[in-house]
Design a protein around this motif. Structure first.
Motif, PDB file in Angstrom:
ATOM      1  N   PHE A  17       0.456  15.731  15.412  1.00  0.00           N
ATOM      2  CA  PHE A  17       1.827  15.585  14.925  1.00  0.00           C
ATOM      3  C   PHE A  17       2.148  14.118  14.629  1.00  0.00           C
ATOM      4  O   PHE A  17       2.808  13.808  13.632  1.00  0.00           O
ATOM      5  N   THR A  18       1.662  13.225  15.464  1.00  0.00           N
ATOM      6  CA  THR A  18       1.880  11.791  15.243  1.00  0.00           C
ATOM      7  C   THR A  18       1.191  11.334  13.962  1.00  0.00           C
ATOM      8  O   THR A  18       1.787  10.621  13.152  1.00  0.00           O
ATOM      9  N   ALA A  19      -0.047  11.754  13.771  1.00  0.00           N
ATOM     10  CA  ALA A  19      -0.787  11.373  12.560  1.00  0.00           C
ATOM     11  C   ALA A  19      -0.137  11.969  11.314  1.00  0.00           C
ATOM     12  O   ALA A  19      -0.008  11.292  10.280  1.00  0.00           O
ATOM     13  N   ALA A  20       0.293  13.223  11.393  1.00  0.00           N
ATOM     14  CA  ALA A  20       0.938  13.862  10.249  1.00  0.00           C
ATOM     15  C   ALA A  20       2.275  13.184   9.930  1.00  0.00           C
ATOM     16  O   ALA A  20       2.611  12.981   8.758  1.00  0.00           O
ATOM     17  N   SER A  21       3.025  12.811  10.949  1.00  0.00           N
ATOM     18  CA  SER A  21       4.302  12.113  10.732  1.00  0.00           C
ATOM     19  C   SER A  21       4.074  10.756  10.079  1.00  0.00           C
ATOM     20  O   SER A  21       4.813  10.356   9.168  1.00  0.00           O
ATOM     21  N   ALA A  22       3.050  10.037  10.548  1.00  0.00           N
ATOM     22  CA  ALA A  22       2.732   8.737   9.944  1.00  0.00           C
ATOM     23  C   ALA A  22       2.320   8.913   8.487  1.00  0.00           C
ATOM     24  O   ALA A  22       2.724   8.123   7.620  1.00  0.00           O
ATOM     25  N   LEU A  23       1.567   9.961   8.192  1.00  0.00           N
ATOM     26  CA  LEU A  23       1.161  10.230   6.813  1.00  0.00           C
ATOM     27  C   LEU A  23       2.370  10.549   5.935  1.00  0.00           C
ATOM     28  O   LEU A  23       2.484  10.045   4.808  1.00  0.00           O
ATOM     29  N   VAL A  24       3.287  11.369   6.449  1.00  0.00           N
ATOM     30  CA  VAL A  24       4.514  11.684   5.702  1.00  0.00           C
ATOM     31  C   VAL A  24       5.308  10.406   5.438  1.00  0.00           C
ATOM     32  O   VAL A  24       5.783  10.178   4.321  1.00  0.00           O
ATOM     33  N   MET A  25       5.433   9.551   6.442  1.00  0.00           N
ATOM     34  CA  MET A  25       6.186   8.305   6.282  1.00  0.00           C
ATOM     35  C   MET A  25       5.547   7.407   5.223  1.00  0.00           C
ATOM     36  O   MET A  25       6.233   6.890   4.337  1.00  0.00           O
ATOM     37  N   VAL A  26       4.235   7.238   5.286  1.00  0.00           N
ATOM     38  CA  VAL A  26       3.547   6.366   4.330  1.00  0.00           C
ATOM     39  C   VAL A  26       3.668   6.919   2.913  1.00  0.00           C
ATOM     40  O   VAL A  26       3.988   6.186   1.965  1.00  0.00           O
ATOM     41  N   LEU A  27       3.434   8.213   2.754  1.00  0.00           N
ATOM     42  CA  LEU A  27       3.527   8.807   1.412  1.00  0.00           C
ATOM     43  C   LEU A  27       4.956   8.760   0.873  1.00  0.00           C
ATOM     44  O   LEU A  27       5.175   8.481  -0.311  1.00  0.00           O
ATOM     45  N   TRP A  28       5.929   9.056   1.734  1.00  0.00           N
ATOM     46  CA  TRP A  28       7.329   9.000   1.310  1.00  0.00           C
ATOM     47  C   TRP A  28       7.681   7.585   0.853  1.00  0.00           C
ATOM     48  O   TRP A  28       8.233   7.394  -0.228  1.00  0.00           O
ATOM     49  N   ASN A  29       7.377   6.600   1.691  1.00  0.00           N
ATOM     50  CA  ASN A  29       7.754   5.221   1.378  1.00  0.00           C
ATOM     51  C   ASN A  29       6.989   4.664   0.181  1.00  0.00           C
ATOM     52  O   ASN A  29       7.442   3.728  -0.473  1.00  0.00           O
ATOM     53  N   TRP A  30       5.861   5.227  -0.126  1.00  0.00           N
ATOM     54  CA  TRP A  30       5.085   4.804  -1.281  1.00  0.00           C
ATOM     55  C   TRP A  30       5.597   5.453  -2.564  1.00  0.00           C
ATOM     56  O   TRP A  30       5.753   4.788  -3.583  1.00  0.00           O
ATOM     57  N   LEU A  31       5.944   6.754  -2.498  1.00  0.00           N
ATOM     58  CA  LEU A  31       6.277   7.497  -3.715  1.00  0.00           C
ATOM     59  C   LEU A  31       7.772   7.640  -3.988  1.00  0.00           C
ATOM     60  O   LEU A  31       8.223   7.402  -5.111  1.00  0.00           O
ATOM     61  N   MET A  32       8.541   8.051  -3.011  1.00  0.00           N
ATOM     62  CA  MET A  32       9.933   8.441  -3.257  1.00  0.00           C
ATOM     63  C   MET A  32      10.830   7.300  -3.731  1.00  0.00           C
ATOM     64  O   MET A  32      11.623   7.513  -4.650  1.00  0.00           O
ATOM     65  N   PRO A  33      10.749   6.100  -3.167  1.00  0.00           N
ATOM     66  CA  PRO A  33      11.601   5.035  -3.698  1.00  0.00           C
ATOM     67  C   PRO A  33      11.241   4.672  -5.140  1.00  0.00           C
ATOM     68  O   PRO A  33      12.127   4.412  -5.961  1.00  0.00           O
ATOM     69  N   ALA A  34       9.966   4.669  -5.465  1.00  0.00           N
ATOM     70  CA  ALA A  34       9.543   4.302  -6.818  1.00  0.00           C
ATOM     71  C   ALA A  34       9.882   5.387  -7.836  1.00  0.00           C
ATOM     72  O   ALA A  34      10.294   5.082  -8.957  1.00  0.00           O
ATOM     73  N   ILE A  35       9.733   6.645  -7.455  1.00  0.00           N
ATOM     74  CA  ILE A  35       9.943   7.740  -8.414  1.00  0.00           C
ATOM     75  C   ILE A  35      11.411   8.131  -8.512  1.00  0.00           C
ATOM     76  O   ILE A  35      11.958   8.261  -9.608  1.00  0.00           O
ATOM     77  N   PHE A  36      12.059   8.337  -7.365  1.00  0.00           N
ATOM     78  CA  PHE A  36      13.417   8.876  -7.356  1.00  0.00           C
ATOM     79  C   PHE A  36      14.481   7.878  -6.917  1.00  0.00           C
ATOM     80  O   PHE A  36      15.657   8.214  -6.858  1.00  0.00           O
ATOM     81  N   GLY A  37      14.084   6.677  -6.553  1.00  0.00           N
ATOM     82  CA  GLY A  37      15.051   5.676  -6.119  1.00  0.00           C
ATOM     83  C   GLY A  37      15.632   5.945  -4.739  1.00  0.00           C
ATOM     84  O   GLY A  37      16.724   5.471  -4.428  1.00  0.00           O
TER      85      GLY A  37
END
Length: 116
Positions: A17-37
């Motif tokens: 769960f910790t590894a999956a949460s870290a992966l979600v955080m990294v992917l979100w912070n990499w993609l969502m601000p750039a794509i959707f602001g």
């Protein structure tokens, strides 16, 4: 001995769960601000998003045990392929009448009768 087994399983779940949460955080912070602001999120927000998505969409079945069709789409795909051709045409027409919005009001038979 049982307590050790339980702690081992609980620890593995916690690590996953910790590894999956870290992966979600990294992917979100990499993609969502750039794509959707959207704003960047913290680890705990990512853990909450992961948990919420698992609650909403399910935890999975862990394989193909127990149910012939693992997803609703596969169920309908199987049903469609086993359906006689005349029933397929009825479904296609029903779907087109209900959902296809590409037709304009002037193209409907009722409108043509009124215009004449």
């Amino acid at each position: 001995m049982r307590r050790f087994w339980f702690l081992k399983i609980a620890g593995m779940i916690l690590v996953f769960f910790t590894a999956a949460s870290a992966l979600v955080m990294v992917l979100w912070n990499w993609l969502m601000p750039a794509i959707f602001g959207l704003v960047a999120i913290t680890f705990w927000q990512a853990a909450g998003i992961l948990l919420l998505s698992k609650i909403i969409f399910g935890f999975g079945k862990g394989g193909k045990h127990g149910h012939q069709h693992s997803t609703p789409w596969k169920h309908w795909q199987h049903k469609w392929h086993n359906m006689p051709e005349d029933q397929r045409e009825k479904w296609k027409q029903k779907f087109a009448d209900k959902w296809c919005t590409g037709r304009h009001e002037t193209e409907t038979p009722e409108f043509k009768k009124e215009a004449e």
